[in-house]
Design a protein around this motif. Structure first.
Motif, short mmCIF file in Angstrom:
data_model
loop_
_atom_site.label_atom_id
_atom_site.label_comp_id
_atom_site.label_asym_id
_atom_site.label_seq_id
_atom_site.Cartn_x
_atom_site.Cartn_y
_atom_site.Cartn_z
N CYS A 60 0.85 -1.18 0.00
CA CYS A 60 0.00 0.00 0.00
C CYS A 60 0.89 1.23 0.00
N GLN A 62 0.77 5.34 1.30
CA GLN A 62 -0.01 6.31 2.06
C GLN A 62 0.59 7.70 1.94
N CYS A 78 0.93 -3.95 3.16
CA CYS A 78 -0.10 -3.15 3.85
C CYS A 78 -0.14 -3.43 5.34
N THR A 102 -4.34 10.89 6.82
CA THR A 102 -3.55 9.80 6.25
C THR A 102 -4.42 9.12 5.21
N VAL A 104 -4.68 6.33 2.27
CA VAL A 104 -4.01 5.09 1.89
C VAL A 104 -4.60 4.56 0.58
N SER A 115 -10.45 5.20 4.32
CA SER A 115 -9.48 6.27 4.11
C SER A 115 -10.23 7.56 3.79
#
Length: 144
Positions: A60, A62, A78, A102, A104, A115
């Motif tokens: 992932c 971010q 992730c 944040t 992601v 998210s």
């Protein structure tokens, strides 16, 4: 030129400057907000592209925003363990406030469930919101 003429000319120049200065500072403040919003939009697009590029590894990506800067991190599998700093923004101007978020992205370049879909950028009475469409992934800057 007499003293009276010089005094009148200085008064007119002073009046014009007094009227122009607030407009100038407002334009500078608006430009700073737009610049920070454009930088964040670019970082969000970069994070999406990085997530797609890393899709085979299951990682992932971010984007973390703080009041002073933003950074893009690669997260293997992730899991949040062994994060790698990929890119850092220039410091934000001190008079521009950026919402701490944040965001992601998964390997498909889509937002991870839960998210946030927007980041707010403000300075005095100027505001811009950088949004990521949850379905299409389109990044855009809007004026709320």
């Amino acid at each position: 030129m007499t003293v009276l003429e010089a005094t009148i000319a200085l008064a007119i120049v002073g009046l014009v400057l007094a009227l122009a200065f607030p407009l100038y500072t407002r334009a500078v403040r608006d430009r700073r907000v737009v610049r920070v919003a454009e930088d964040l939009a670019g970082l969000l697009r970069f994070a999406q592209q990085k997530a797609v590029a890393e899709s085979g590894s299951g990682s992932c990506v971010q984007l973390i925003t703080t009041p002073s800067r933003a950074e893009v991190r690669l997260i293997p599998q992730c899991t949040g363990v062994g994060e790698t700093l990929v890119r850092v923004s220039d410091p934000f101007p001190p008079d521009v406030a950026v919402e701490q978020q944040t965001v992601v992205f998964t390997g498909a370049g889509r937002l991870q469930q839960g998210s946030p879909t927007s980041i707010l950028v403000t300075s005095a009475d100027r505001t811009r919101r950088v949004e990521v469409h949850p379905v299409t992934g389109r990044v855009q800057i809007v004026s709320p």
